[in-house]
Enzyme design. Structure first.
Site, PDB file in Angstrom:
ATOM      1  N   HIS A 142      -8.801   6.542   7.042  1.00  0.00           N
ATOM      2  CA  HIS A 142      -9.771   5.763   6.270  1.00  0.00           C
ATOM      3  C   HIS A 142     -10.567   4.913   7.274  1.00  0.00           C
ATOM      4  CE1 HIS A 142     -11.077   2.534   3.508  1.00  0.00           C
ATOM      5  NE2 HIS A 142     -10.793   3.344   2.518  1.00  0.00           N
ATOM      6  N   ASP A 151      -0.550   3.125   8.084  1.00  0.00           N
ATOM      7  CA  ASP A 151      -1.222   2.751   6.839  1.00  0.00           C
ATOM      8  C   ASP A 151      -0.521   3.485   5.690  1.00  0.00           C
ATOM      9  OD1 ASP A 151      -2.875   2.346   4.694  1.00  0.00           O
ATOM     10  OD2 ASP A 151      -4.675   3.200   5.620  1.00  0.00           O
ATOM     11  N   CYS A 207     -14.714   6.977   2.232  1.00  0.00           N
ATOM     12  CA  CYS A 207     -14.496   6.143   3.420  1.00  0.00           C
ATOM     13  C   CYS A 207     -13.853   6.944   4.541  1.00  0.00           C
ATOM     14  CB  CYS A 207     -13.644   4.909   3.101  1.00  0.00           C
ATOM     15  SG  CYS A 207     -14.345   3.857   1.863  1.00  0.00           S
ATOM     16  N   LYS A 259      -3.479  -0.756  -5.129  1.00  0.00           N
ATOM     17  CA  LYS A 259      -3.239   0.677  -5.266  1.00  0.00           C
ATOM     18  C   LYS A 259      -1.823   0.956  -5.759  1.00  0.00           C
ATOM     19  CE  LYS A 259      -6.374   1.940  -1.465  1.00  0.00           C
ATOM     20  NZ  LYS A 259      -7.654   2.198  -2.127  1.00  0.00           N
ATOM     21  N   GLN A 296      -1.730   4.707   0.658  1.00  0.00           N
ATOM     22  CA  GLN A 296      -1.755   5.840  -0.266  1.00  0.00           C
ATOM     23  C   GLN A 296      -0.360   6.373  -0.575  1.00  0.00           C
ATOM     24  OE1 GLN A 296      -4.280   7.007  -1.943  1.00  0.00           O
ATOM     25  NE2 GLN A 296      -5.813   5.713  -0.968  1.00  0.00           N
TER      26      GLN A 296
END
Lengths: 147, 404
Positions: free
Chosen positions: B114, B191, B357, B217, B194
């Site tokens: 991202h 990260d 993104c 999220k 997600q």
């Protein structure tokens, strides 16, 4: 929602998918690129002037049906007009999309571009419809500076 | 158990919400917890000497402990509250990256990052004269072992990697990558924005050095993010944002800083959202990751099955199901994703269209944008059926104009 179905009509579809204005001009006086980084829409406008008349115009690029058809229909509308007329038409188009025009008669000068009137009901797509018109504004500015 | 009943928005609007990778809807348990905080416990934590402020402080710090336990951090002060994953990544880039990277060092990230785990590293690389290198994907939309072993070298000081791609849904083997990066002497920033909504994250098992995610999220309110960092790393780092509450003594020309975690939390924090994050964790734990995974497995495999039947659709996902999460990117050949999304919207189906993104990834794939349907625990097979029906409509509208 039938409004959307109305919007993706024959006129819009033909202009977006099979536009005869989508080509390179043999020679051109001005060209200008426009893009919407968010959606990846990219166009390049080419203009050939004869004095202050837009003698020929074409575009290349890629993007959604709305950005591409709006570009093609804009060219159809502006070809043969003077720079001054073009500026007025662009202004009217932008005002129409922003719903600032009360007097419907004013919209007549837009010819086929009036088809984008209801894009105001699809706020997510307003940018797509305006891309070509803002790019043309920049191009005219560039042309006027050069004079 | 009817999960959808817990989500007011999904009951108030007759939509199929397939954009949970962008942000999830919120269960009433989260909404009510936030409301209760403002009705009963709102005060500025760490400030007042009165009971209400002490209570707000306790709630805030208890949630920090809850987050630490949730991702199995050793200590609560390894949890820093930020406004989102982007801020967490910027914090690491500025406070660790800028200070520790030297000329000719290497930063290695994946092509599927991202922008938030990419643009900050470009900045660090330009400022420090270090090199930014990419791990690319293969034809199965995965980063091969050969690729990450080739790109992570003895010169690599930082590896930035997403656990799960927000575009492709590819799940990366982060545990193996972290282990290898450590052998080469690099630290790893993961990260999990997600992945954490869908699977258990254990920072000690992964041995991650830094790990970031956004609350919104994973059912929590907007405006709350988390940075996990190993204590020994965080302690050596300079503050990122300066101001109130992150200081110890302030003189006219000098300041000493507060210890962890306050050192990294300048200004009044979004306590309401922190409370909501705590409630979201409670909700996820009550439902359980096993249940979430079995719901998603059923819905996503049904979606893959149905979408595969449409011969005008291109799917951008790995064929290896066990390496794929609940995100499906696709295109109708010859139709721009924005047009698809508008037509789907008119049928009450919310999907994302665009570059998500991830412009370098799009460029690498040779496309401008994709349509993306992302699924979560409240989605059902009916949502998939609506998606497919709407896609059929979109294709029909364009069919006769598409250049074959």
């Amino acid at each position: 929602m039938s409004e959307l179905d109305d919007f993706y009509n024959e006129l819009i579809m033909e202009h977006s998918m099979n536009s005869y204005h989508k080509k390179q001009l043999g020679s051109c006086d001005f060209c200008e690129k426009g893009h919407n980084p968010n959606c990846g829409d990219e166009i390049e406008l080419q203009v050939k002037l004869n004095g202050n008349v837009i003698e020929d115009m074409a575009f290349t690029g890629h993007g959604c049906a709305i950005s591409q058809s709006s570009t093609s229909i804009m060219i159809e509308t502006l070809k043969g007009k003077t720079i001054q007329e073009a500026k007025e038409i662009i202004q009217t188009f932008i005002e129409m999309i922003k719903r600032e025009i009360k007097d419907e008669e004013k919209l007549e000068k837009l010819e086929d571009a009036i088809a984008f009137k209801n894009i105001a009901n699809m706020p997510a797509r307003v940018k797509c419809a305006l891309l070509a018109w803002h790019t043309m504004e920049d191009l005219i500015q560039q042309a006027e500076k050069k004079e | 158990m009817n999960i959808k009943e817990d989500f007011p928005l999904l009951n108030n609007r007759a939509i199929s919400y397939l954009d949970s990778s962008a942000t999830t809807q919120k269960p009433k348990q989260v909404i009510e917890a936030v409301q209760k905080f403002y009705e009963q416990s709102n005060a500025n934590p760490h400030r007042g000497a009165y009971e209400l402020s002490v209570e707000a402080t306790e709630i805030y710090e208890e949630t920090r402990k809850k987050v630490a336990d949730f991702i199995h951090a050793k200590q609560a002060e390894e949890i820093i509250f930020t406004k989102n994953a982007s801020e967490s990544l910027n914090l690491v880039a500025y406070s660790y990256g800028l200070e520790n990277l030297r000329q000719d060092d290497e930063i290695v990230i994946s092509i599927m990052e991202h922008h938030s785990n990419l643009v900050p590293w470009q900045y660090v690389s330009k400022k420090t004269g270090s090199q930014l290198n990419y791990m690319y994907i293969n034809e199965e939309f995965e980063i091969s072992e050969k690729e990450w072993k080739e790109k992570i070298t003895n010169k690599t000081k930082i590896v930035g990697i997403t656990h799960s791609s927000n575009v492709l849904g590819t799940i990366n083997p982060i545990k193996e990558i972290i282990q290898y990066a450590h052998e080469k002497g690099a630290i790893v920033v993961v990260d999990v924005s997600q992945s954490i909504p869908h699977m258990k994250i254990d920072v000690q098992d992964l041995d991650a050095d830094f790990l970031v995610f956004s609350g919104h999220k994973m059912l929590a309110p907007l405006g709350i993010g988390v940075l996990y960092g190993k204590k020994e790393l965080l302690e050596k780092m300079s503050p990122f944002l300066m101001g109130g509450e992150m200081i110890e003594y302030v003189y006219e020309q000098e300041t000493t800083f507060a210890p962890l975690p306050q050192k990294f939390e300048a200004g009044t924090q979004n306590v309401g959202a922190v409370v909501g994050l705590g409630a979201a964790i409670n909700y996820l734990q009550t439902v359980g990751y096993d249940t979430i995974q079995s719901i998603e497995q059923e819905v996503v495999s049904y979606a893959n099955e149905q979408l595969s039947k449409l011969d005008y659709i291109t799917l951008y996902e790995t064929p290896n199901g066990e390496h794929h999460s609940s995100v499906i990117s696709f295109n109708i050949q010859g139709v721009h994703p924005h047009d698809v999304a508008s037509i789907l919207d008119s049928e009450g189906v919310c999907i994302r269209s665009g570059n998500h993104c991830a412009q370098p990834l799009m460029r690498y794939l040779g496309i401008d944008s994709t349509c993306r349907a992302s699924f979560y625990l409240y989605n059902t097979k009916e949502d998939v059926d609506r998606l497919v029906k709407a896609l059929e409509k979109a294709y029909k509208m364009f069919e006769k104009y598409i250049k074959k």
